[in-house]
Write an enzyme that holds these catalytic residues in place. Structure first.
Site, PDB file in Angstrom:
ATOM      1  N   ARG A 429       0.836  -1.204   0.000  1.00  0.00           N
ATOM      2  CA  ARG A 429       0.000   0.000   0.000  1.00  0.00           C
ATOM      3  C   ARG A 429       0.869   1.251   0.000  1.00  0.00           C
ATOM      4  O   ARG A 429       0.588   2.213  -0.707  1.00  0.00           O
ATOM      5  CB  ARG A 429      -0.948   0.021   1.202  1.00  0.00           C
ATOM      6  CG  ARG A 429      -1.960   1.172   1.108  1.00  0.00           C
ATOM      7  CD  ARG A 429      -2.898   1.254   2.313  1.00  0.00           C
ATOM      8  NE  ARG A 429      -3.988   2.191   2.051  1.00  0.00           N
ATOM      9  CZ  ARG A 429      -3.935   3.502   2.248  1.00  0.00           C
ATOM     10  NH1 ARG A 429      -2.817   4.069   2.688  1.00  0.00           N
ATOM     11  NH2 ARG A 429      -4.974   4.273   1.998  1.00  0.00           N
ATOM     12  N   CYS A 430       1.933   1.239   0.791  1.00  0.00           N
ATOM     13  CA  CYS A 430       2.836   2.398   0.836  1.00  0.00           C
ATOM     14  C   CYS A 430       3.430   2.701  -0.537  1.00  0.00           C
ATOM     15  O   CYS A 430       3.664   3.870  -0.877  1.00  0.00           O
ATOM     16  CB  CYS A 430       3.976   2.141   1.808  1.00  0.00           C
ATOM     17  SG  CYS A 430       3.497   2.041   3.540  1.00  0.00           S
ATOM     18  N   MET A 431       3.678   1.661  -1.331  1.00  0.00           N
ATOM     19  CA  MET A 431       4.376   1.836  -2.607  1.00  0.00           C
ATOM     20  C   MET A 431       3.453   2.218  -3.758  1.00  0.00           C
ATOM     21  O   MET A 431       3.899   2.286  -4.900  1.00  0.00           O
ATOM     22  CB  MET A 431       5.103   0.542  -2.982  1.00  0.00           C
ATOM     23  CG  MET A 431       6.216   0.156  -2.045  1.00  0.00           C
ATOM     24  SD  MET A 431       7.208  -1.216  -2.692  1.00  0.00           S
ATOM     25  CE  MET A 431       5.974  -2.513  -2.780  1.00  0.00           C
TER      26      MET A 431
END
Length: 444
Positions: A429-431
């Site tokens: 999700r962060c990426m």
């Protein structure tokens, strides 16, 4: 769907996403500057690129259009004919104190074509690569080499009486190798901006190491033909003084947001955003502000809590107090202009059931809640899942306990290799910054 940004949930089928392929900025990390640049380790560039390419391919194989931040940035700069003004703005935010260094850097970067310039800015500019036309005391380096090497003046000219010296520009970091810091966190595209409905927030980030990142998204929205003039709502710009980051911003459905009160997102910023959304006619009616511990391992809400299906979420047990309570504040529109109605609750599960209007809701504990597996897998982003459709998520392969639990709950789990990607302390999700998701069908 003709909107260039349209995200009404965390789990609607993902159609378009923004990524950043790790580049030389990762290779420019050293042990001495890791902490300054918010890293705990140094990824191996060829392997992290291979893993990131595999992540992108998984998305493409599942029908997702993958766009790249570095490419869109260069295209936007060229489309807007703003190469010099963009450079001046990012240099002004890079703490360039010496006039001669500023001019040398500007000349060095403007000589490049736009894509090379963008890549170089992202990677960081080393002192050894830049020639300067004059010397100030702030330019003196004690790195063991000739401080005038690659410069047009001799060392004897540094302190001649007929030259104005800028003693106030003396740096305490003479050995520091960069004029412009690398941006190794850029592959976490989730944080500098966040898609909410048909618009986005362009974020002022907490740490100086990341604050320049949102300038790329601002430029893309303003000048790229895909976005410029397309009625993209800017719910919040990067000029605010309070901080918010995309890892804390979750779109639960077209009426409900969840935003973490975290190390990097302030309660003030959440309230300001809620007021803006309510006053400007966004579809969102409730904002759940969820308080998480202010620690490095739990830097954003999405490192401890993500949505994986209509009524299923991952959660790290470490964010809950004894008895399972967690401070949650429901923000709703107030009758008083410029204010919100705030209700404090402590049972997150009940708050989510009420806000999402579901009878049953499952919180799936990272690492099964085990005293060893839970913190280990949370450190490697076991709770940081990217939903690409309802009940279909991308996760890191190393979090096998959490992945098994997701499968037991009927979730389809697509694992990606993560030996180097995980060193940056961010998961799938962060990426990824979703730009377009399909709307969810209305539930009966």
């Amino acid at each position: 769907m003709d909107k260039p940004i349209h995200v009404m949930s965390e789990i609607g089928k993902l159609k378009t996403v923004l990524l950043k392929r790790p580049g030389k900025e990762v290779e420019n990390l050293t042990p001495e500057i890791m902490e300054r640049l918010l890293f705990d380790d140094i990824p191996h560039l060829p392997v992290i690129q291979k893993e990131h390419d595999a992540f992108a391919k998984v998305l493409e194989d599942n029908g997702v259009e993958v766009l790249y931040l570095e490419k869109l940035s260069a295209e936007a700069i060229d489309a807007g004919n703003v190469k010099e003004s963009f450079l001046e703005k990012i240099m002004s935010e890079s703490n360039i104190q010496s006039p001669s260094v500023y001019e040398g850097l500007k000349h060095y970067l403007l000589k490049m074509d736009t894509q090379e310039m963008v890549n170089t800015i992202m990677a960081g500019v080393r002192k050894k690569d830049v020639e300067t036309a004059s010397q100030h005391l702030s330019d003196v380096s004690d790195d063991g080499g000739d401080p005038a090497q690659s410069r047009t003046e001799s060392p004897d000219s540094y302190f001649t009486e007929d030259k104005t010296q800028h003693l106030g520009e003396v740096s305490n970091d003479e050995d520091y190798p960069f004029y412009m810091d690398p941006m190794p966190n850029l592959y976490f595209t989730r944080d500098p901006a966040a898609s909410l409905g048909n618009g986005l927030t362009i974020n002022r980030m907490l740490f100086e190491a990341r604050q320049r990142e949102s300038l790329f998204m601002e430029t893309i929205i303003n000048y790229h033909p895909r976005f410029a003039g397309k009625d993209v709502e800017i719910w919040r710009n990067r000029d605010h003084t309070s901080n918010i980051e995309g890892g804390d911003e979750l779109v639960l459905n077209d009426k409900v947001l969840a935003i973490g009160i975290s190390q990097r997102t302030s309660a003030q910023a959440i309230e300001e955003l809620a007021i803006e959304l309510f006053n400007r006619g966004a579809t969102f009616e409730k904002v759940l502000a969820i308080k998480i511990p202010n620690v490095r391992a739990m830097m954003h809400l999405d490192t401890v809590f993500t949505m994986v299906d209509y009524n299923k979420f991952t959660i790290h047990p470490g964010i809950q107090r004894l008895g399972g309570s967690i401070d949650t504040y429901m923000l709703e529109k107030s009758d008083e202009p410029g204010k919100v109605k705030i209700t404090h609750k402590t049972n997150l599960q009940e708050v989510l059931k009420e806000a999402l209007e579901v009878d049953e809701l499952t919180l799936i504990p990272c690492g099964g809640g085990d005293a060893i597996a839970a913190p280990r897998e949370q450190w490697n982003d076991g709770s940081n899942t990217l939903a690409i459709a309802p009940g279909v998520v991308v996760t890191y392969d190393r979090n096998y306990v959490s992945n098994a639990l997701l499968r037991e709950q009927g979730i389809k789990v697509i694992e990606i290799e993560s030996s180097e990607l995980s060193r940056g302390r961010g998961g799938p999700r962060c990426m990824s910054m979703p730009l377009i998701r399909e709307d969810l069908p209305k539930q009966n």
